[in-house]
Scaffold this motif. Structure first.
Motif, PDB file in Angstrom:
ATOM      1  N   ASP A 161       0.830  -1.210   0.000  1.00  0.00           N
ATOM      2  CA  ASP A 161       0.000   0.000   0.000  1.00  0.00           C
ATOM      3  C   ASP A 161       0.862   1.257   0.000  1.00  0.00           C
ATOM      4  N   ILE A 162       2.001   1.206   0.691  1.00  0.00           N
ATOM      5  CA  ILE A 162       2.893   2.367   0.745  1.00  0.00           C
ATOM      6  C   ILE A 162       3.546   2.607  -0.607  1.00  0.00           C
ATOM      7  N   TYR A 163       4.146   1.556  -1.194  1.00  0.00           N
ATOM      8  CA  TYR A 163       4.973   1.738  -2.380  1.00  0.00           C
ATOM      9  C   TYR A 163       4.174   1.756  -3.682  1.00  0.00           C
ATOM     10  N   ASP A 164       2.984   1.186  -3.678  1.00  0.00           N
ATOM     11  CA  ASP A 164       2.165   1.234  -4.896  1.00  0.00           C
ATOM     12  C   ASP A 164       1.664   2.640  -5.184  1.00  0.00           C
ATOM     13  N   ASP A 165       1.536   3.456  -4.155  1.00  0.00           N
ATOM     14  CA  ASP A 165       1.150   4.861  -4.345  1.00  0.00           C
ATOM     15  C   ASP A 165       1.978   5.698  -3.378  1.00  0.00           C
ATOM     16  N   PHE A 166       3.270   5.792  -3.674  1.00  0.00           N
ATOM     17  CA  PHE A 166       4.204   6.436  -2.759  1.00  0.00           C
ATOM     18  C   PHE A 166       3.920   7.931  -2.640  1.00  0.00           C
ATOM     19  N   ALA A 167       3.428   8.545  -3.709  1.00  0.00           N
ATOM     20  CA  ALA A 167       3.092   9.971  -3.633  1.00  0.00           C
ATOM     21  C   ALA A 167       1.983  10.202  -2.618  1.00  0.00           C
ATOM     22  N   ALA A 168       1.000   9.297  -2.589  1.00  0.00           N
ATOM     23  CA  ALA A 168      -0.089   9.427  -1.617  1.00  0.00           C
ATOM     24  C   ALA A 168       0.420   9.220  -0.194  1.00  0.00           C
ATOM     25  N   THR A 169       1.338   8.268  -0.018  1.00  0.00           N
ATOM     26  CA  THR A 169       1.945   8.058   1.300  1.00  0.00           C
ATOM     27  C   THR A 169       2.678   9.312   1.748  1.00  0.00           C
ATOM     28  N   TRP A 170       3.441   9.916   0.831  1.00  0.00           N
ATOM     29  CA  TRP A 170       4.186  11.130   1.152  1.00  0.00           C
ATOM     30  C   TRP A 170       3.231  12.256   1.530  1.00  0.00           C
ATOM     31  N   ARG A 171       2.147  12.388   0.768  1.00  0.00           N
ATOM     32  CA  ARG A 171       1.189  13.459   1.087  1.00  0.00           C
ATOM     33  C   ARG A 171       0.527  13.220   2.439  1.00  0.00           C
ATOM     34  N   THR A 172       0.282  11.960   2.765  1.00  0.00           N
ATOM     35  CA  THR A 172      -0.293  11.645   4.064  1.00  0.00           C
ATOM     36  C   THR A 172       0.617  12.121   5.196  1.00  0.00           C
ATOM     37  N   LEU A 173       1.913  11.884   5.032  1.00  0.00           N
ATOM     38  CA  LEU A 173       2.868  12.300   6.060  1.00  0.00           C
ATOM     39  C   LEU A 173       2.971  13.816   6.175  1.00  0.00           C
ATOM     40  N   THR A 174       2.862  14.523   5.062  1.00  0.00           N
ATOM     41  CA  THR A 174       3.007  15.983   5.092  1.00  0.00           C
ATOM     42  C   THR A 174       1.688  16.699   5.339  1.00  0.00           C
ATOM     43  N   SER A 175       0.587  15.947   5.374  1.00  0.00           N
ATOM     44  CA  SER A 175      -0.732  16.586   5.473  1.00  0.00           C
ATOM     45  C   SER A 175      -1.561  16.083   6.640  1.00  0.00           C
ATOM     46  N   GLU A 176      -0.939  15.460   7.626  1.00  0.00           N
ATOM     47  CA  GLU A 176      -1.682  15.045   8.814  1.00  0.00           C
ATOM     48  C   GLU A 176      -2.386  16.285   9.376  1.00  0.00           C
ATOM     49  N   SER A 177      -3.676  16.195   9.568  1.00  0.00           N
ATOM     50  CA  SER A 177      -4.506  17.388   9.700  1.00  0.00           C
ATOM     51  C   SER A 177      -4.099  18.316  10.832  1.00  0.00           C
ATOM     52  N   GLN A 178      -3.617  17.768  11.953  1.00  0.00           N
ATOM     53  CA  GLN A 178      -3.223  18.625  13.067  1.00  0.00           C
ATOM     54  C   GLN A 178      -1.730  18.953  13.050  1.00  0.00           C
ATOM     55  N   MET A 179      -0.911  17.992  12.692  1.00  0.00           N
ATOM     56  CA  MET A 179       0.532  18.237  12.644  1.00  0.00           C
ATOM     57  C   MET A 179       0.893  19.233  11.542  1.00  0.00           C
ATOM     58  N   ARG A 180       0.116  19.254  10.478  1.00  0.00           N
ATOM     59  CA  ARG A 180       0.398  20.175   9.376  1.00  0.00           C
ATOM     60  C   ARG A 180       0.390  21.631   9.855  1.00  0.00           C
ATOM     61  N   TRP A 181      -0.394  21.903  10.876  1.00  0.00           N
ATOM     62  CA  TRP A 181      -0.520  23.279  11.374  1.00  0.00           C
ATOM     63  C   TRP A 181       0.825  23.829  11.840  1.00  0.00           C
ATOM     64  N   VAL A 182       1.689  22.965  12.378  1.00  0.00           N
ATOM     65  CA  VAL A 182       2.989  23.428  12.847  1.00  0.00           C
ATOM     66  C   VAL A 182       4.073  23.256  11.782  1.00  0.00           C
ATOM     67  N   GLY A 183       3.655  23.091  10.545  1.00  0.00           N
ATOM     68  CA  GLY A 183       4.527  23.153   9.376  1.00  0.00           C
ATOM     69  C   GLY A 183       4.085  24.374   8.594  1.00  0.00           C
ATOM     70  N   PRO A 184       3.374  24.208   7.515  1.00  0.00           N
ATOM     71  CA  PRO A 184       3.243  22.944   6.782  1.00  0.00           C
ATOM     72  C   PRO A 184       4.410  22.769   5.820  1.00  0.00           C
ATOM     73  N   GLU A 185       4.900  21.538   5.730  1.00  0.00           N
ATOM     74  CA  GLU A 185       5.994  21.181   4.832  1.00  0.00           C
ATOM     75  C   GLU A 185       7.216  22.072   5.028  1.00  0.00           C
ATOM     76  N   LYS A 186       7.584  22.273   6.269  1.00  0.00           N
ATOM     77  CA  LYS A 186       8.761  23.080   6.578  1.00  0.00           C
ATOM     78  C   LYS A 186       9.178  22.830   8.019  1.00  0.00           C
ATOM     79  N   GLY A 187      10.403  23.239   8.330  1.00  0.00           N
ATOM     80  CA  GLY A 187      10.882  23.202   9.702  1.00  0.00           C
ATOM     81  C   GLY A 187      10.962  21.813  10.299  1.00  0.00           C
ATOM     82  N   VAL A 188      10.723  21.748  11.599  1.00  0.00           N
ATOM     83  CA  VAL A 188      10.871  20.507  12.349  1.00  0.00           C
ATOM     84  C   VAL A 188      10.006  19.392  11.770  1.00  0.00           C
ATOM     85  N   ILE A 189       8.790  19.729  11.377  1.00  0.00           N
ATOM     86  CA  ILE A 189       7.888  18.712  10.838  1.00  0.00           C
ATOM     87  C   ILE A 189       8.452  18.096   9.570  1.00  0.00           C
TER      88      ILE A 189
END
Length: 468
Positions: free
Chosen positions: A86-114
């Motif tokens: 599931d991870i590698y068949d759609d790796f772009a979706a996996t990556w977006r999931t990691l960068t777009s977690e709804s609450q953690m994204r607030w302390v990014g988004p896609e930058k810094g410590v996150i």
């Protein structure tokens, strides 16, 4: 050995450790902004229900590593328990999931410590994938069909500059000659430059000794840290230029020290020493400032190199659009791991800007060699105007350190992303309980966080924090 069957495998756990090295004691890594770095990393291991593990790194310089470790722990649930298929068949979706977690994204988004935390996890996932295919990462990328590789990239925010279709076509155009280019990387390797003699805290005697040592080994490209004092920079640049001669290449690096006008005037003063580029002349967020500096320095024959601290692919996109950088310096950990780095390479190709990766920190040399070798074989097809940074500090802590022959990175043959560290290193340098740190605390060379009270008191009932 047979390849791992993804359908039958899943991630059963993830560990993350705070690994730090006391490099500030020798001024290794020192520059105009960071005078006392302790080279460090958040070190991730991904465990599967097989014998395969993935090792990932996000580079830091001491204090603050604990923040990245905490962020990794907060994101771990997004991959633990998932099937590898599931991870590698759609790796772009996996990556977006990691960068777009709804609450953690607030302390990014896609930058810094996150984003540093995302990089550690994603780099571990790629190391795992390469290991399961029994290939070094560069070879895994090279052997991917263009459509498969492009499917790993999240094109959100960059589709106005690079589309999936364009990316696929770029890769297809480079298929002819791939085998010859691959053989070149295995036999001759990729050209490198060194910063190991140029740290700002080094004495003249140490710089001279190191430069003579490197020149005797055949090195022809050297980088020097600048930005703290103009007159001292002029003296040091003249000193280095006289040592290396006119036929060798000098680059300088200010590590974001200057305002825009200051960068132009400072580099005008240093222009007689013929630096190829000025690296990180100003804030990494200032796109138009970089463009102004690049325009002003072009008549002097000085290029602008930057990217080590660019937050994400969007900043790279804008820098390339604005003609603000002459050399694109991807960082394997500042960006969100391999997926996002691939996007930047392809955008740089479209804008005809050479990529010269930032390296030298914990594991960076080991990682970027894979990326740059893939770029040569599948994207750029040339090493002209391109170099990989090399610093040999701390390489002994890796099971498969980068190999330099005749000042070239030789393509690694061991499966993975070259990120696995020795268990002895992890036990010795994990902060603050590793044996090396305990000894440093005992000697009084560092404050022991295990025994020193924090400078604040938490009042749980009131819910506030006050200073002592």
């Amino acid at each position: 050995m047979a390849h791992l069957t993804y359908n039958a495998s899943r991630i059963r756990g993830l560990s993350v450790r705070d690994i730090r090295f006391p490099t500030s004691l020798q001024c290794d890594g020192s520059d105009a902004i960071h005078p006392d770095p302790d080279y460090s990393c958040a070190y991730v291991i991904i465990y599967t229900d097989t014998d395969f593990k993935g090792h990932g790194i996000s580079f830091t310089i001491g204090r603050g590593t604990e923040l990245v470790v905490a962020a990794v722990k907060s994101l771990a649930h997004l991959v633990v328990g998932k099937n590898l298929k599931d991870i590698y068949d759609d790796f772009a979706a996996t990556w977006r999931t990691l960068t777009s977690e709804s609450q953690m994204r607030w302390v990014g988004p896609e930058k810094g410590v996150i984003h540093l935390a995302v990089a550690a996890i994603v780099n571990a996932l790629w190391d795992l994938r390469a290991r399961t295919q029994h290939k070094p990462l560069w070879k895994l990328l090279v052997d991917m069909e263009p459509e498969e590789l492009v499917s790993c990239i999240d094109f959100r925010y960059i589709g106005d500059v690079l589309t999936k279709e364009e990316a696929v076509e770029m890769l297809k155009e480079m298929i002819p000659g791939k085998e010859n280019r691959e053989e070149r990387m295995l036999s001759r390797g990729y050209p490198a430059y060194t910063t190991a003699a140029g740290w700002l805290g080094y004495s003249n005697e140490k710089i001279e000794g190191l430069l003579k040592q490197f020149m005797s080994q055949g090195w022809r490209h050297f980088k020097l840290k600048v930005g703290q004092d103009l007159e001292d920079d002029k003296r040091r640049c003249q000193f280095v230029r006289e040592l290396i001669g006119e036929e060798r290449t000098l680059m300088v690096d200010a590590n974001q020290k200057w305002d825009v006008d200051q960068a132009v005037s400072w580099m005008t003063e240093l222009s007689p020493y013929k630096p190829l580029w000025i690296e990180e002349p100003t804030s990494p967020d200032d796109v138009l400032g970089h463009a102004e500096i690049a325009k002003a320095l072009k008549p002097l024959g000085i290029g602008v190199a930057s990217g080590e601290m660019f937050q994400n692919r969007v900043i790279f996109k804008q820098m390339l659009q604005a003609g603000a950088i002459d050399y694109c310096q991807i960082d394997s950990c500042r960006l969100g791991g391999v997926n996002e780095v691939l996007a930047v390479y392809l955008m740089a190709k479209k804008f005809n800007v050479p990529v010269c990766p930032h390296a030298g920190g914990v594991g960076l040399c080991e990682m970027v060699q894979h990326l740059q070798i893939w770029d040569y074989i599948c994207v750029s097809g040339t090493t002209k105007g391109r170099l990989i940074e090399y610093v040999d500090h701390l390489s002994e802590h890796f099971k498969t350190p980068s190999k330099i022959t005749s000042c070239h990175y030789i393509a690694p043959k061991v499966p993975g992303y070259s990120t696995e560290m020795w268990e002895k290193t992890l036990q010795s340098y994990e902060y603050p309980y590793g044996s090396q740190w305990k000894e440093l605390f005992k000697e009084g060379k560092y404050r022991d966080p295990r025994t020193c009270p924090p400078p604040w008191v938490e009042h749980r009932e009131a819910g506030d924090i006050t200073q002592r």
